[in-house]
Structure formats: C-alpha cells, structure tokens
Enzyme design. Structure first.
Site, mmCIF file in Angstrom:
data_model
loop_
_atom_site.group_PDB
_atom_site.id
_atom_site.type_symbol
_atom_site.label_atom_id
_atom_site.label_comp_id
_atom_site.label_asym_id
_atom_site.label_seq_id
_atom_site.Cartn_x
_atom_site.Cartn_y
_atom_site.Cartn_z
ATOM 1 N N HIS A 1 -19.590 70.042 4.310
ATOM 2 C CA HIS A 1 -20.326 68.894 3.761
ATOM 3 C C HIS A 1 -19.800 68.512 2.388
ATOM 4 C CE1 HIS A 1 -24.186 66.485 3.488
ATOM 5 N NE2 HIS A 1 -23.681 66.387 2.266
ATOM 6 N N HIS B 1 -18.497 64.915 -0.317
ATOM 7 C CA HIS B 1 -18.448 63.463 -0.579
ATOM 8 C C HIS B 1 -17.161 63.166 -1.330
ATOM 9 C CE1 HIS B 1 -22.640 62.547 0.598
ATOM 10 N NE2 HIS B 1 -22.792 63.834 0.317
ATOM 11 N N GLN C 1 -25.560 55.534 2.928
ATOM 12 C CA GLN C 1 -26.206 56.105 1.735
ATOM 13 C C GLN C 1 -27.499 55.382 1.351
ATOM 14 O OE1 GLN C 1 -24.948 58.530 -1.306
ATOM 15 N NE2 GLN C 1 -27.153 58.333 -1.046
ATOM 16 N N HIS D 1 -27.686 63.657 6.576
ATOM 17 C CA HIS D 1 -28.455 64.130 5.433
ATOM 18 C C HIS D 1 -29.905 64.089 5.911
ATOM 19 C CE1 HIS D 1 -24.811 63.256 3.239
ATOM 20 N NE2 HIS D 1 -25.331 63.741 2.127
ATOM 21 N N GLU E 1 -33.551 65.914 2.563
ATOM 22 C CA GLU E 1 -33.078 66.386 1.247
ATOM 23 C C GLU E 1 -34.157 65.996 0.239
ATOM 24 O OE1 GLU E 1 -29.355 64.807 -0.159
ATOM 25 O OE2 GLU E 1 -29.199 66.292 -1.754
ATOM 26 N N ASP F 1 -20.583 69.886 -1.129
ATOM 27 C CA ASP F 1 -21.321 68.633 -1.321
ATOM 28 C C ASP F 1 -20.689 67.758 -2.410
ATOM 29 O OD1 ASP F 1 -23.217 66.701 -0.844
ATOM 30 O OD2 ASP F 1 -24.919 67.819 -1.637
HETATM 31 FE FE FE2 Z 1 -24.440 65.135 0.683
#
Ligand code: FE2
Length: 426
Positions: free
Chosen positions: A58, A60, A153, A211, A214, A310
């Site tokens: 995971h 970005h 997102q 996701h 979270e 992440d």
């Molecule tokens: Fe993430």
C-alpha cells in the site's frame, strides 16, 4: 549473463548454510555444499539471510517526496493531509510526478523493495498522475513491479467525475480498482460505492483494494459490506481492505462476527503501521488509541495481513525512506507482536503476505523461480527487523542491481574490540 552463486546463506523458512545457484536469471539449485561453476560471480553470504524482495502492499507514489509543497500539514491529521493534497493537485506537472516517482523507485531498489502497489488519485480530470505513473511503471518494469490502483481520493460518489475518471484510468491500463467508502457523504453512499466498485471489478476481471474505514469511528463498518460483496460476487482472494483502522475501536462482540465473515470472503487486510500510529487518535486526549487494525487477531483467524508504507515525505507523513523493515518494526511495536512467531509474522507481512495480496507469480526463493532476492546483514528475519538490516546485495533476474556496504563501526576504546558486533551469539 554469468551464473550467480551465493555461498552459505540462511533462508526465511529456517534453512541455514545453503548455497544458491542462479542460471539464466532463474534459481537452478538450493542446497548445502554445491559446486561453484567456473565462470560464476560468487557472493559470500557468510550465514546472512537471503530473503525474497520486500513488497509494499500500500503506497501513494503520486504524492511521494512532495513534502512541504505547497505547505506543511500543521495539524498532522488525515483530513488536513487530504485538503493539502487538494491544494497541490492543480500545481502538479507530469515531469515533476515522474521525477519524484523515479527517485522513490531508486530508494526502493536500494532497500530491496522490488514490488509496490501504489494507489493513484483519479479525482483530477486531467489524470496527470495516472499518465505519469503508467509511464514510470513501464520504465521501472525491468527491475521493479509497480501495480497501480485507481483511487477516487475525493470519494467515488462525492466527487462528480470520479466514477468516469476511474473508468478512464482502467481503460488506460491501471491494474486494480480502489475506493474510499468512509469518505463518501453518508454511510449509505459508502456502501453503494463498494457495490458499484466490486461489480465493476467482476465486469473487468480486476482486483479490488479499498481504503476502508480509515477512521477512529467504531461505527465505520464498511469492511462488513466489502466482505459481503466479495463473497456475493465470488471475488474470494482478490479483494483487500486497506487500513481498517476503525476495527481498533469496534465492540469486541461485533468483531467476533466480523472477522469470520472476512475470512469466509478471503479478504486480505492491509495495515499501514507508520501512518496509522501517527494519523489516528488525533481527536483523543488520554488514553490515546494506537490507531492500527487488529493485526494479530486477523492473522490468528487465518486472514492474510500485509503491511504497507503508505506515505513517504508527502502531505500525510514527513518521514520514511522506502525501508519496509522500518514498517515491520513499527507494526510489531504497535500491535505488541513480540513473540518470536509474531515477529516473524511481521517480516512475512512485508514480504510473502504482501506478495499474495498483489498476486505476484513466482515469488519466493524456490528452484525454477526468477532469481529475485535481497541479501541482508542479519542471520534471520527477527534480527533483520531488530537491526533494520543493511541490504548488502539486491538481485533481480540474476543480476545484482544494488549493493550497500555492511554497517560497521570502529571503536577507539582501550581494552575493547576494534569493531562492534551487534549480534547476540549463543
Ligand atoms: Fe493510503
């Protein structure tokens, strides 16, 4: 390419003092006392650990190394990070995205991290980041497996063009379907986004990685819906729930029903220890929650759990260096996984478990597999985590693609050895 011969290495499964012979980029033999072919390049293992490459489940990569652009996250919260990323997005250029991602991939290779699943934000109608990361994926392909997740997102239903953009990204070649149900306007919209995305995954024959929850809100229960649609649509083993932090605060009785449902659907769980421990619990005073999902309980139930990095130097996190041993070490601490078996499980979470999540074929040090591995300056997985072991050599397809000098220190003390030995020899 000459044969490669690794003399006297330990393996993650406990085999000790074996030799590994590589021919034509593939592992040809693993055994103690193998004969060295005349033309071979020999790497002296000296009883160090030869591990399959690290895998980050995971990440970005579109945001990485953007720390401070256009400003620093003052509150340190997830929501300010998302707002900050929104400010940065219109200023992104493809050149800068590619440059930062390529630099990160260099860091990754040096640290023996040779497979990364990265989410890429599709809530920008230009899809600049998608184009940039598809380009990077192709460029690094010979030495690093990059898997892209189309990540809405700003919310699949909350952002007006997200669904159309996500489909455009898939058409461009993005590999996996992402989502963010807890960020939709309502719980109902979150559930609807999961249904839509899982059905899209069936239609396109793709994997899903959302996701999910979270949040510190124990009532954020989208993982239940994700497990339900995974089971309903027969997506077993092809769906991952990322973060799942709300589980840390859920009622134990509810979790005793939830975990078997996740197991039944073969949903993978991905925790992101460095980020969970820093972003979650921000509204708490004391006692302050740790913010990570129930890793040991999920593992004990037979659910495959991977760890992700992440973020590295981006709107959400100002540290990091592509070191998955740092991730494993943080996961171990936050989850209090301190037994020998649990520490080894944390090593698996940044190697074999994450490889399963990505669906990597031919992963692991076995005869016939492509010769991908990393020689660590440690004798076993626990020592590797403890020492954040130096990556002495990183090998991909039989070629050494990175080397780091062993960590050492000279002492200038009367009556003491000249160098430090960090191992505990019994
Ligand atoms: Fe993430």
């Amino acid at each position: 390419m000459p044969p490669l011969f690794l003399r006297n290495v330990n393996l993650v499964d406990g085999r000790r003092g074996v030799d590994v012979l590589v021919h034509d980029g593939r592992i040809a033999a693993i055994a103690p006392g193998l004969a060295v072919p005349e033309s071979a390049e020999v790497v002296a293992g000296e009883g160090q650990l030869l591990s399959p490459p690290f895998v980050d489940a995971h990440f970005h990569m579109d945001a990485t190394l953007s720390y401070g652009l256009p400003r620093v996250n003052q509150s340190g919260t997830l929501l300010e990070g998302i707002a900050l990323w929104g400010e940065l997005k219109p200023q992104l250029t493809q050149e800068a995205l590619v440059e930062r991602a390529m630099q990160y991939c260099d860091w990754a290779v040096a640290k023996g991290l040779l497979a990364i699943r990265t989410h890429v934000d599709v809530c920008d109608d230009r899809l600049l980041a998608v184009e940039a990361l598809l380009h990077v994926k192709q460029k690094v392909g010979p030495y690093l497996d990059l898997q892209l997740v189309a990540f809405p997102q700003d919310g699949l239903l909350r952002s007006p063009t997200a669904l159309a953009n996500l489909k455009r990204a898939l058409a461009m070649g993005v590999d996996v379907i992402g989502g963010i149900p807890h960020f939709e306007r309502t719980m109902a919209d979150g559930a609807e986004s999961i249904r839509l995305l899982c059905e899209l995954a069936v239609e396109r024959g793709l994997r899903v990685d959302m996701h999910c929850d979270e949040s510190d809100d124990p009532m954020s229960r989208h993982i239940e819906t994700l497990a339900f649609h995974t089971q309903r649509l027969k997506l077993h083993g092809r769906v991952a729930g990322s973060h799942l932090t709300s589980m840390h605060s859920m009622d134990n009785y509810y979790v005793s029903k939830l975990i078997p449902l996740m197991h039944e659907a073969e949903v993978h769980a991905i925790a992101n220890p460095l980020i969970n421990i820093t972003l979650q619990g921000r509204h708490d005073t004391y006692p302050k929650r740790r913010g990570m999902t129930r890793v040991p309980e999920l593992m004990a139930a037979g659910i495959n759990v991977g760890f992700g990095h992440d973020c590295v130097m981006d709107p959400w996190y100002s540290l990091g260096s592509a070191d998955m041993l740092e991730v494993a070490q943080m996961g171990l601490h936050v989850a209090q996984m301190t037994s020998q078996a649990q520490m080894r499980a944390c090593f698996d979470a940044v190697t074999a478990n994450s490889a399963r999540i990505l669906g990597l074929a031919g992963y692991g040090i076995e005869v016939g597999h492509r010769a991908d591995f990393v020689l660590l300056q440690a004798r076993d997985p626990v020592e590797a985590i403890r020492l954040r072991a130096t990556r002495l050599a990183v090998v991909r397809g039989g070629a050494v693609i990175a080397r780091t000098a062993p960590a050492t220190a000279r002492l200038h003390l009367a009556g003491r050895p000249a160098t430090v030995d960090w191992t505990l020899r019994r």
